[in-house]
Write a protein that holds these residues in place. Structure first.
Motif, PDB file in Angstrom:
ATOM      1  N   ARG A 172     -25.601  -3.112 -44.895  1.00  0.00           N
ATOM      2  CA  ARG A 172     -24.635  -2.098 -44.502  1.00  0.00           C
ATOM      3  C   ARG A 172     -23.917  -2.599 -43.262  1.00  0.00           C
ATOM      4  NH1 ARG A 172     -27.888   3.656 -44.541  1.00  0.00           N
ATOM      5  NH2 ARG A 172     -28.530   3.587 -46.718  1.00  0.00           N
ATOM      6  N   ILE A 173     -22.613  -2.396 -43.232  1.00  0.00           N
ATOM      7  CA  ILE A 173     -21.857  -2.696 -42.025  1.00  0.00           C
ATOM      8  C   ILE A 173     -21.525  -1.353 -41.378  1.00  0.00           C
ATOM      9  CG2 ILE A 173     -19.767  -3.728 -41.058  1.00  0.00           C
ATOM     10  CD1 ILE A 173     -19.737  -5.564 -43.583  1.00  0.00           C
ATOM     11  N   THR A 174     -22.193  -1.108 -40.257  1.00  0.00           N
ATOM     12  CA  THR A 174     -21.934   0.140 -39.552  1.00  0.00           C
ATOM     13  C   THR A 174     -20.628   0.017 -38.769  1.00  0.00           C
ATOM     14  OG1 THR A 174     -23.066  -0.630 -37.588  1.00  0.00           O
ATOM     15  CG2 THR A 174     -24.404   0.543 -39.225  1.00  0.00           C
ATOM     16  N   ARG A 175     -20.198   1.141 -38.243  1.00  0.00           N
ATOM     17  CA  ARG A 175     -18.985   1.096 -37.444  1.00  0.00           C
ATOM     18  C   ARG A 175     -19.161   0.187 -36.221  1.00  0.00           C
ATOM     19  NH1 ARG A 175     -14.155   4.912 -35.980  1.00  0.00           N
ATOM     20  NH2 ARG A 175     -13.827   3.985 -33.970  1.00  0.00           N
ATOM     21  N   ASP A 176     -20.344   0.220 -35.611  1.00  0.00           N
ATOM     22  CA  ASP A 176     -20.599  -0.669 -34.474  1.00  0.00           C
ATOM     23  C   ASP A 176     -20.537  -2.130 -34.880  1.00  0.00           C
ATOM     24  OD1 ASP A 176     -20.809   1.284 -32.625  1.00  0.00           O
ATOM     25  OD2 ASP A 176     -23.000   1.221 -32.429  1.00  0.00           O
ATOM     26  N   GLU A 177     -21.150  -2.435 -36.038  1.00  0.00           N
ATOM     27  CA  GLU A 177     -21.117  -3.823 -36.497  1.00  0.00           C
ATOM     28  C   GLU A 177     -19.688  -4.245 -36.823  1.00  0.00           C
ATOM     29  OE1 GLU A 177     -25.463  -4.652 -38.516  1.00  0.00           O
ATOM     30  OE2 GLU A 177     -24.047  -3.445 -39.657  1.00  0.00           O
ATOM     31  N   PHE A 178     -18.924  -3.302 -37.360  1.00  0.00           N
ATOM     32  CA  PHE A 178     -17.541  -3.586 -37.703  1.00  0.00           C
ATOM     33  C   PHE A 178     -16.728  -3.887 -36.445  1.00  0.00           C
ATOM     34  CE2 PHE A 178     -13.179  -2.198 -38.786  1.00  0.00           C
ATOM     35  CZ  PHE A 178     -12.952  -3.004 -39.894  1.00  0.00           C
TER      36      PHE A 178
END
Ligand code: CA
Ligand code: CA
Length: 165
Positions: free
Chosen positions: A75-81
């Motif tokens: 999963r790519i979270t908003r933080d990771e994005f």
């Protein structure tokens, strides 16, 4: 650009990737995008074009996960994005373009209704709208009224997602 505008753009880009709107980017978002395009252009998933689109979507997901899924949970979270993807995309727009190219190539072939190898601006706009890309960007693409080449689409796509600070 002020920071509020920057945040707004990042949020819009994230929302474009998060096609199913569940708050993170995952493989399902890419297959959802492929399904939306196939539905828009009334092409069966089992066709050669449909399969090429799904293969491109999977490659796009793998590339994005490689860039941004730092904890490897698929999963790519908003933080990771924001922390990973946006910066990496900005540093290396050409690399991002290559990740997206097989998907865009297959999407363009769908949009190219008469199969003459070029999609018209209006066809590209239709594809972008099906993906929920911001209206202003979709119309911008369509203003290139004549034929749209794959390189134009790939570079426009890369510059859309590589948000300047
Ligand atoms: Ca999602
Ligand atoms: Ca993750």
């Amino acid at each position: 650009m002020d920071s509020a505008e920057y945040e707004r753009r990042i949020a819009a880009r994230f929302a474009t990737f998060d096609q199913d709107g569940n708050g993170y980017i995952s493989r399902e978002d890419f297959s959802t995008a492929a399904a939306a395009l196939l539905a828009e252009f009334e092409v069966p998933a089992r066709s050669e074009q449909g399969q090429a689109l799904y293969v491109g979507a999977e490659a796009f997901w793998q590339g994005m996960a490689g860039i941004a899924d730092r904890d490897g949970d698929q999963r790519i979270t908003r933080d990771e994005f924001v922390g990973g993807a946006v910066k990496r995309l900005r540093d290396n727009p050409a690399g991002f373009a290559e990740i997206a190219r097989p998907f865009l190539h297959a999407a363009l072939s769908l949009a190219d209704g008469d199969g003459d190898g070029v999609a018209q601006g209006a066809e590209v706009e239709r594809a972008l709208r099906a993906l929920g890309v911001e209206r202003e960007i979709a119309s911008l693409a369509a203003q290139a009224l004549g034929p749209v080449t794959e390189d134009q689409v790939v570079s426009a796509f890369a510059s859309y997602f590589t948000v300047p600070e």
